[in-house]
Each structure stands twice: as C-alpha cells, then as structure tokens.
Design an enzyme around this catalytic site. Structure first.
Site, PDB file in Angstrom:
ATOM      1  N   ASP A  66      -3.174   2.646  -6.072  1.00 14.03           N
ATOM      2  CA  ASP A  66      -2.116   2.747  -5.067  1.00 14.03           C
ATOM      3  C   ASP A  66      -1.921   1.503  -4.216  1.00 14.03           C
ATOM      4  OD1 ASP A  66      -4.397   2.900  -3.536  1.00 14.03           O
ATOM      5  OD2 ASP A  66      -3.616   4.455  -2.208  1.00 14.03           O
ATOM      6  N   GLU A  67      -2.518   0.378  -4.581  1.00 11.73           N
ATOM      7  CA  GLU A  67      -2.242  -0.827  -3.801  1.00 11.73           C
ATOM      8  C   GLU A  67      -2.327  -2.086  -4.642  1.00 11.73           C
ATOM      9  OE1 GLU A  67      -5.750  -2.201  -1.117  1.00 11.73           O
ATOM     10  OE2 GLU A  67      -5.641  -0.038  -0.933  1.00 11.73           O
TER      11      GLU A  67
ATOM     12  N   ASP B  12       0.865  -1.182   0.000  1.00 13.21           N
ATOM     13  CA  ASP B  12       0.000   0.000   0.000  1.00 13.21           C
ATOM     14  C   ASP B  12       0.900   1.231   0.000  1.00 13.21           C
ATOM     15  OD1 ASP B  12      -2.377   1.305   0.100  1.00 13.21           O
ATOM     16  OD2 ASP B  12      -2.618   1.147   2.270  1.00 13.21           O
TER      17      ASP B  12
END
Length: 394
Positions: free
Chosen positions: A113-114, A9
């Site tokens: 974003d992860e 993350d």
DNA sequence: TCTGGGGTCCTAGGACCC
DNA sequence: TCTGGGGTCCTAGGACCC
C-alpha cells in the site's frame, strides 16, 4: 541538483477496498482482520487475531493496526469485522502502482500500500504532480491516498502522514524546524518502540530534542552507527536512492494455532502443519523460480518466547520434501518441552532458478528441482521420501 | 484483552582460512 | 608461549516496517 521524491500512501488501504465491495458500510466503523469464519459483529469475535486495518470511524474508538481483535472488540463491539481478502488487495495494489507509473516511471515498492516515486526528472511543479498522482490513483482504483513531496525519502514519508487522509504535503529543508521538529521522535521510520522508550528515558521525546542533542552524546548511548543516524535524520538529512528493483532475500510461511499445541500430545497435528508449511514455501519458491541454500524454522512458545534455528546446505534446494528434511533437522535442535503457539518455515540464501538452469545445459525447471534434491547430504535426501520421520518425537 | 504474517537489515560470536 | 590481523561464512537473535 536537489532531488524531488514523493511518498504515496494509500488511506486505510484494506478497509477502503472492502468498502468498495460493501458500499453500504461507508461511514461506519469497519475492521479488517481475522479468518473468514470470524466475519460479523466485532463484539462477537473470539480468537487470537489482530487488527490489520481499521476505517477512520473505527480508529475514533481507539482501534488501531496490530491491536488484538479481542481488545478491539471491547473498544468498538458494534463495528463490522471483515476478513482480509489479499487477492483483492493485490489487484488494487497493482492498479494504483500502474496509475502512478503512467505519470512517473521511477517507483520503489514499499509493500502492498505504499511507494516512493522519484519525480526529479518529471516535468511540472510539485503541487501539480501531487494533484495529478492523487487523481490518477482515484480514477484508476476509486481509492484515496496521501502524498508527501520533499527533497528525500525521509521527509517525503513524514510529509505523507501530516495531512492524512487525502493529503498532499510539500516540504523543503526550510520546513524542517517548523513542521518536523515538533513531531514525536517515533514518527521517524526506524525509531521503533524500543528506541522510543530508551530515548524517552534519556529525556528525548521530540524530533527537535534529537536534532539539538549533542551527536557525540547520541553515539555514546546508541552506538556509532545508530547514534549518528539519529542525529542526521532529525535534521532532515537522507541520501537513500529510490530503488526500482530488488531481489527477494527470504521467503517464509508461519501460522499461529487456534490453541497452543504440544509436541507429544498433538504430534500428528503439528507434523501435518509442519509439512504444509514446507509445501507452501516450496510453492512460493517454485512460483517465483528461486532455489534456497538456507532453511530455517521458527517456534513461538505459549509464553511468547521465540526461537529460530537455521541450516545451510552445500547445494541449493527447492522441493517440499528436501525443505522438510532440512527443516526437520532444525526442529530437532529446539526444546519441545512446552506448548507451542506458532510454527514457521523460512528459506534464504536465494538463487534465481534461471541462473542455475543456464549453467546446466538447458535443464527444464521441473527436472532441475528433482535433480537438485539429490544435492542434499545423502541421509537427508533419502530418509524422508517414503514415510517422513516425524520430528515431533518429544 | 495478551500479542498475525510477511518481510528487511543489523549485530555479534565462532569457525575457518590465509 | 602472553597472544597478528584480516576476510568470509554461518548462526541466533533482535529491532523494525507494512
């Protein structure tokens, strides 16, 4: 064999990218959100935007993702507000994912974003791999991330949050009682605000409360499927695979107006926005080379009530005019007697364009689009071509 | 100080078919 | 006449996630 799954993350992703562009803001409260014209002192903001991301310095004032910018401005007026720059975020997103894939190729995208990473077949201890991944991401992008490594996705995801930012957390099943059970139930992915409130009303606050609750009692209150799931995840059990490729199910565009609009008084403005949304969805379909059979619209009223209407046509379509014709049919079925704050257009029932072209003897994609418009019911295919009938007739 | 935009998945009822 | 039993598709809404 026990699996080894990582969840990675990015730390305050959007805000961190902005700080790379504006290093002089490092260490200061910075909030990403709003439109380009809103950039400046957060306290001067006026409008309906929300916080997309806040730096840890801004979070210290109580500012968090999803919060209205007006509220954030009251909490941290001196913070810097920057508009979102999605092109930049997409570049950095590709950058960190490429850096990870060079080490471990089995990666599941979970948004910009992860990611989840299956490390089962990768050589090295979890601690070594975690450090290598973190260093590769930093070297490739200049950004920091947090990583959880565990026997499944559920625990990996919970782990990556435990020592943010810049954390590396390795969990086994034996760690569940000590490290997972003390967390609030809402930390589990899939237990949102509604379920959290219902659980609290039943006296359940922590994952430990869930884990030790009677499974039958949970099923009575939450249904066969969700009740059993709650008990499983509270005990750290999760068999979901890391999925490396998946087809999109839907595409949509929506917009919240700067002020609420009325179907009669603002007919021209609404009609233009509606056409623009259809054009953008058509652009998305063309760019990704998909056709759609179901077209839907979304209307949010000034009181925030939201209604949707959808229509499935016999043959897939993709062109802006065809989409607008079907979306217009949908719009006729929603009450337009009160002010509207949001309008959206959505397509689903997607088919890759290639699958159609192949079955139609070498048809080039541009021609395919025009041809497929004709597949609409006749009145829908012909009516809007000259002067589109405005659905905002009131 | 009211609440963005892009998604996924699930549920439930009705239509329709065999 | 006192009520089959699937199965699939479509629609609307809702919970949830990033």
């Amino acid at each position: 064999m026990e699996r080894r799954i990582a969840h990675l993350d990015m730390d305050a992703f959007f805000a961190s990218v902005e700080l790379l562009k504006r290093p002089e803001l490092k260490g200061q409260p910075v909030v990403v959100g709003g439109r380009r014209a809103d950039a400046g002192r957060l306290g001067d903001y006026r409008g309906r935007g929300v916080v997309t991301t806040a730096t840890y310095e801004a979070r210290a004032f109580g500012v968090g993702s999803g919060m209205g910018l007006m509220k954030a401005a009251a909490l941290a007026p001196h913070a810097t507000l920057l508009p979102a720059d999605f092109d930049a975020y997409r570049r950095y997103s590709r950058g960190f994912k490429d850096a990870v894939r060079a080490i471990a190729p089995v990666v599941e995208d979970r948004g910009i974003d992860e990611i989840y990473i299956d490390l089962t077949a990768v050589v090295g201890t979890s601690a070594e791999l975690g450090r290598r991944l973190r260093e590769a991401v930093l070297a490739g992008t200049g950004l920091s991330c947090s990583i959880g490594i565990a026997p499944n996705k559920l625990l990996a995801k919970l782990g990556s949050e435990l020592e943010k930012p810049g954390g590396l957390t390795i969990l086994g099943y034996a760690d569940v009682p000590l490290r997972i059970w003390p967390l609030p139930a809402s930390k589990i992915n899939g237990i949102g605000p509604k379920s959290t409130a219902k659980l609290a009303a039943l006296g359940i606050e922590l994952i430990a409360d869930l884990a030790t609750a009677d499974p039958d009692w949970l099923v009575r209150h939450f249904g066969e499927s969700y009740g059993a799931w709650l008990h499983r995840v509270a005990n750290g059990r999760d068999e979901r695979a890391v999925v490396t490729d998946s087809e999109p199910r839907s595409m949509s565009r929506e917009t919240t107006f700067e002020r609420d609009l009325h179907a009669r008084a603002d007919k021209a403005a609404l009609s233009a926005i509606f056409t623009d949304l259809c054009t953008r969805v058509a652009g998305d379909l063309a760019r990704h080379r998909y056709l759609a059979r179901t077209v839907g619209i979304k209307v949010r009223y000034d009181d925030f009530r939201t209604v949707t209407r959808g229509l499935t046509v016999p043959e897939p379509i993709a062109g802006a005019e065809a989409l607008r014709a079907v979306a217009g049919q949908c719009l006729k079925r929603v009450p337009l007697d009160r002010r509207i704050r949001l309008l959206g257009v959505r397509v689903s029932g997607l088919t890759p364009l290639g699958a159609i072209s192949r079955s139609r003897s070498e048809m080039p994609p541009q021609d395919a689009e025009a041809d497929l418009d004709l597949a609409l019911p006749r009145e829908q295919a012909t009516a809007p071509t000259a002067q589109p009938e405005l659905p905002f007739a009131g």
